[in-house]
Design a protein around this motif. Structure first.
Motif, short mmCIF file in Angstrom:
data_model
loop_
_atom_site.label_atom_id
_atom_site.label_comp_id
_atom_site.label_asym_id
_atom_site.label_seq_id
_atom_site.Cartn_x
_atom_site.Cartn_y
_atom_site.Cartn_z
N HIS A 47 -11.43 5.10 65.53
CA HIS A 47 -10.15 4.79 65.47
C HIS A 47 -9.43 5.19 66.81
CE1 HIS A 47 -6.07 4.36 63.68
NE2 HIS A 47 -5.97 5.58 64.36
N PHE A 48 -8.64 4.46 67.26
CA PHE A 48 -8.06 4.76 68.62
C PHE A 48 -6.67 4.33 68.67
CE2 PHE A 48 -6.81 4.52 73.07
CZ PHE A 48 -7.07 5.55 73.32
N ASP A 49 -5.65 5.07 68.43
CA ASP A 49 -4.03 4.80 68.53
C ASP A 49 -3.39 5.44 69.58
OD1 ASP A 49 -1.31 4.19 68.04
OD2 ASP A 49 -1.71 3.90 65.92
N LYS A 50 -3.30 4.82 70.81
CA LYS A 50 -2.73 5.27 71.78
C LYS A 50 -1.35 5.77 71.73
CE LYS A 50 -2.56 4.59 76.91
NZ LYS A 50 -2.71 3.50 77.91
N ARG A 53 -1.10 8.67 69.75
CA ARG A 53 -1.84 9.64 70.54
C ARG A 53 -2.90 10.27 69.35
NH1 ARG A 53 2.83 12.92 73.02
NH2 ARG A 53 3.77 11.02 74.13
N MET A 54 -3.61 9.35 68.75
CA MET A 54 -4.51 9.84 67.64
C MET A 54 -6.06 9.03 67.75
SD MET A 54 -4.18 9.48 63.54
CE MET A 54 -2.92 10.41 63.49
N MET A 55 -7.07 9.84 67.61
CA MET A 55 -8.41 9.15 67.72
C MET A 55 -9.24 9.75 66.54
SD MET A 55 -9.94 10.81 71.15
CE MET A 55 -8.36 11.47 71.74
N SER A 56 -10.22 8.86 66.08
CA SER A 56 -11.26 9.53 65.09
C SER A 56 -12.43 9.15 65.48
CB SER A 56 -10.89 8.90 63.75
OG SER A 56 -9.73 9.33 63.23
#
Length: 93
Positions: A47-50, A53-56
């Motif tokens: 998961h990457f949400d620029k 500012r979140m990633m998994s």
């Protein structure tokens, strides 16, 4: 940018990480972490949400006795020039 740059792991944990090999960008990122003890850890971004500012990411290979490892990292702006980094991990031993 600093948190999502997996090539910097040897700077974040210099006593443990020798180097990191990164392939891909954003959600397509995979990396191999070469540890100083000769072991290897392989991880893959899930998961990457620029904007948030979140990633998994998950560990796909590890010498540690862990299963189903999932980590989520989020960077939250606290004030000008200051951020809070939250790291949550879930795994079975």
């Amino acid at each position: 940018k600093f948190v999502s740059n997996w090539n910097n792991l040897n700077q974040l944990v210099p006593k443990v990480v020798e180097r990191t090999e990164v392939k891909g960008n954003g959600i397509t990122t995979n990396w191999i972490i070469y540890l100083k003890n000769g072991s290897v850890v392989k991880e893959r971004m899930t998961h990457f949400d620029k904007r948030q500012r979140m990633m998994s990411y998950v560990m796909t290979e590890t010498p540690m006795p862990l299963k189903d490892y999932l980590a989520t990292i989020q960077v939250i702006s606290v004030s000008k020039g200051k951020s809070k980094i939250t790291i949550s991990t879930y795994f079975k031993v």
